[in-house]
Design an enzyme around this catalytic site. Structure first.
Site: not given
Lengths: 327, 433
Positions: A76-77, A104, A126, A154
């Site tokens: 969504r964001t 990573k 995020r 947020h």
């Protein structure tokens, strides 16, 4: 990595000044000046109009680069930010990565410098860890928007919630807003508490004690209760937080049914609200847990307005952070 | 260069209740004794210490030199350089290396390597459990034979109470103590800073103070019932101080150390630094009431040693978001200068300050050959210029790592010369190796 110099000056939380990052970035609503918040919300109102046109694209940020750096799953964001950037005419690139350097193979510092070397104008981040937007900003020259950092903040959610509340209720001065659910682990709650206070509203958090932030009164200056029924009649709005399944493993509550019984917003409870009272939820909802379908789909629920306003707020922010710095 | 005399300094030796101008005589790597000023002949191996404080070489019973396995963070040489730059002539290295120090071979290797370097005495703390896993006993007896000074699973709590009981019993036979990292892991639950108003504001998961005190309470009971010497590492909480104080009042054999950072910084540093990794350590920085309690513990003798928990980390561990980055900060080079600040702030006397770095930790370790200027003890000396004002800048320090939270602090007083076994190992910014 540069050491941090001169620590030990801050003696009290009360001495904490504006942590928002505004006007170069937006990390937090903590200390975001009232005038700036209202300016963002007013600009977002205009953007709501843009979003309803047949042609929704503005040329304002043409040639500018926005990177959505998502170190945590989000649909969504990310979609909301992406749409906002594209509607403003920017080139939007989505970047997903794992947060752990082990997985990573490079540190967040490496990632930040790599992104910076591509000369973006804005990075939307995020990240599962609190403070990541500050970390990023230290290592890149461009604007940074916090799209959710761990359980911390947020801020764009709080701004879109404020826009939604103001559309329905007008000025928020003296209004009472309940925030119900896992306040301790909610970035939505933390950003909303700060912004609603700045806008003059009273905030009452409702949760079991397991979901109440430590020393909440000192930390966030918000009230707390575990009696939702007693509170609802004096609320102008109630925000339901999403109950996250992983909190079950931490034994913050025994099971969904019990949570629904004690804190879920069902039709009986919704009727306790005054007639003008409205209901917000940041989504995605757990229907039948924190909110019953009849309430979620009812007239008081502003959930889809929130989604629409989310795009508008993010358009406004990109415009204000990038558009106005253009010479 | 071997030193015969250290002349004209203010000799501070809390062990002998000495604080006066005197000439200190050394010979054959041992202390001979104190003489009136003017006794020392003017010759090549006489160090002029006028205007300086002359103290026993300092003892830091809690450091991480990262060897073997993580030499990119620190190694025995750079760690020893940082030690002597801080006036420290004895360190106790914690076993959470890679591989862990859980076998006699590793203990022996480190002891030999450190002796070759020769800057300071590197004592080795062996692991309590094999691989620090908390499951079965490490080779305590063999490590003791190889020279291990004590045992610890530092970095981890020994969560298995049954194993801890056996470790206490077994280590008692060897007459060695356990240094315990006290942290109830289920209460810490992945937290990265102290749990309280600041963590609530900062939006970070917290480590409650009960995480430390609950395990101290448990371990006191285990040590008491099954016998054994217990030492609490890096104590950080008010309740911890109270528990240790009460146990001591009952005569239980327990000791405790505190780090410089827990004596000066609070959890507010996390917000103040905008979530900088150099404010993340375990145990975490706590609010001021805990700092005050720790300082009170220094005053009344509840805590007998200041130890740095010198924990170098590279960018690989620290150049990360707060929740992911490693716990730990360096401390050797700033340790005594910070303690001196406690004297200036009126918290403790100068004599007590010196004791906390010399005879205090020596008694914790049950050593009588150092931490004092009694005749026949090892000729370890820290010569400190009390007037020199300096700004902490890790980029010019000796540690390989720069993760100190005291960068930019203006400190008064700095080590000018360090003597180890009668030999100058550090002088005016230059280590001898």
């Amino acid at each position: 990595m540069k050491p941090v110099a001169g620590l030990g000056q801050l003696k009290s939380l009360d001495d904490l000044t504006n942590r928002s990052g505004w006007p170069h970035s937006l990390f937090s609503t903590d200390g975001l000046p009232r005038a700036a918040a209202l300016d963002i919300i007013d600009t977002a109102r205009e953007m709501v109009g843009v979003g309803r046109r047949r042609v929704k694209k503005l040329p304002t940020l043409r040639g500018r680069t926005v990177i959505n750096a998502f170190f945590e799953n989000s649909t969504r964001t990310r979609v909301s930010f992406e749409l906002a950037g594209k509607r403003m005419g920017a080139d939007v690139i989505n970047f997903s990565a794992s947060a752990s350097s082990g997985a990573k193979g490079e540190t967040l510092g490496d990632t930040a410098r790599t992104l910076a070397a591509m000369n973006p104008d804005l990075i939307v981040i995020r990240h599962p860890d609190g403070g990541a937007p500050w970390f990023l900003r230290e290592r890149v020259g461009c604007a940074v928007i916090n799209a959710g950092d761990g359980i911390n903040e947020h801020p764009t959610q709080a701004l879109l919630d404020a826009l939604t509340l103001m559309e329905q209720l007008g000025d928020l001065e003296g209004r009472t807003v309940a925030i119900v659910g896992d306040v301790a682990h909610s970035r939505v709650a933390r950003s909303n508490i700060h912004l609603l206070h700045t806008l003059g509203a009273n905030v009452v958090c409702v949760s079991p004690s397991t979901m109440r932030p430590a020393q909440m009164d000192l930390a966030l200056k918000a009230q707390w209760t575990d009696d939702l029924d007693a509170l609802l009649p004096r609320c102008d709005a109630v925000m339901m937080l999403r109950i996250q399944r992983e909190r079950l493993r931490e034994s913050l509550f025994p099971h969904n049914r019990e949570f629904a019984i004690r804190f879920g917003l069902n039709p009986r409870r919704a009727d306790l609200l005054p007639s003008h009272g409205i209901i917000l939820h940041p989504g995605p909802m757990n229907r039948g847990v924190e909110i019953e379908p009849a309430v979620a789909d009812g007239d008081r629920a502003m959930i889809l307005s929130q989604v629409e306003n989310g795009v508008a707020v993010r358009m406004a922010l990109q415009l204000m952070l990038l558009g106005r710095s253009e010479s | 260069m071997m030193v015969r005399w250290i002349a004209g300094g203010r000799v501070i030796d809390p062990d002998q209740d000495v604080d006066r101008l005197a000439d200190l005589e050394l010979a054959d790597g041992k202390v001979v004794g104190l003489h009136p000023v003017g006794t020392a002949p003017s010759q090549e191996d006489t160090l002029d210490a006028s205007g300086r404080w002359v103290m026993p070489g300092m003892i830091d019973i809690h450091v991480h030199f990262r060897e073997p396995g993580q030499e990119y963070k620190e190694d025995l040489l750079t760690g020893a350089r940082a030690a002597v730059a801080g006036g420290v002539t004895t360190v106790v290295c914690m076993p959470n290396t890679m591989p862990a120090i859980d076998k006699r071979e590793v203990v022996g290797l480190l002891r030999r390597r450190a002796a070759q370097i020769g800057l300071c005495d590197v004592q080795v703390c062996g692991a309590i459990s094999r691989g620090l896993k908390g499951e079965e006993l490490a080779d305590l007896g063999e490590m003791a034979l190889a020279g291990a000074a004590c045992f610890s699973d530092d970095g981890h709590a020994v969560m298995n109470a049954g194993l801890l009981r056996r470790a206490f019993e077994y280590a008692s036979d060897l007459d060695l103590m356990l240094m315990l990292h006290e942290e109830e892991m289920d209460l810490s639950n992945g937290g990265s800073m102290h749990e309280g108003a600041v963590s609530s504001r900062a939006g970070l998961r917290g480590i409650p103070s009960a995480s430390e005190s609950a395990l101290i309470a448990r371990d006191l009971e285990i040590a008491h019932e099954f016998g054994g010497r217990m030492h609490v590492c890096h104590m950080s909480t008010k309740r911890g101080v109270e528990l240790v104080r009460a146990a001591k009042a009952r005569g239980w054999p327990i000791s405790a150390e505190v780090t410089p950072h827990h004596l000066f910084l609070t959890d507010l540093a996390v917000l103040e630094s905008h979530y900088h990794g150099h404010t993340k350590m375990n145990p975490p920085l706590r609010p001021w009431e805990h700092v005050e309690a720790l300082r009170e513990g220094l005053k009344d003798g509840t805590i007998e040693a200041i130890a740095t928990d010198h924990a170098p980390h590279g960018d690989v561990e620290k150049d990360e978001a707060f929740g992911c980055c490693a716990f730990g900060v360096t401390g050797l080079e700033t340790s005594f200068s910070l303690t001196r600040r406690l004297v200036d702030e009126g918290v403790i006397s100068l004599s007590r300050a010196v004791e906390l770095h010399t005879s205090g930790p020596a008694k914790v370790m049950n050593w009588n050959d150092r931490g004092t200027f009694r005749a026949g003890t090892r000729a370890d000396v820290c010569i400190f210029d009390p007037e020199r004002v300096w700004i902490v800048d890790p980029s010019v320090g000796f540690s390989k790592s720069v993760n100190t939270p005291f960068t930019g602090w203006e400190l008064k007083g700095q080590v000018s010369t360090t003597v180890f076994g009668g030999r100058v190992v550090y002088h005016e910014g230059k280590p001898a190796a």
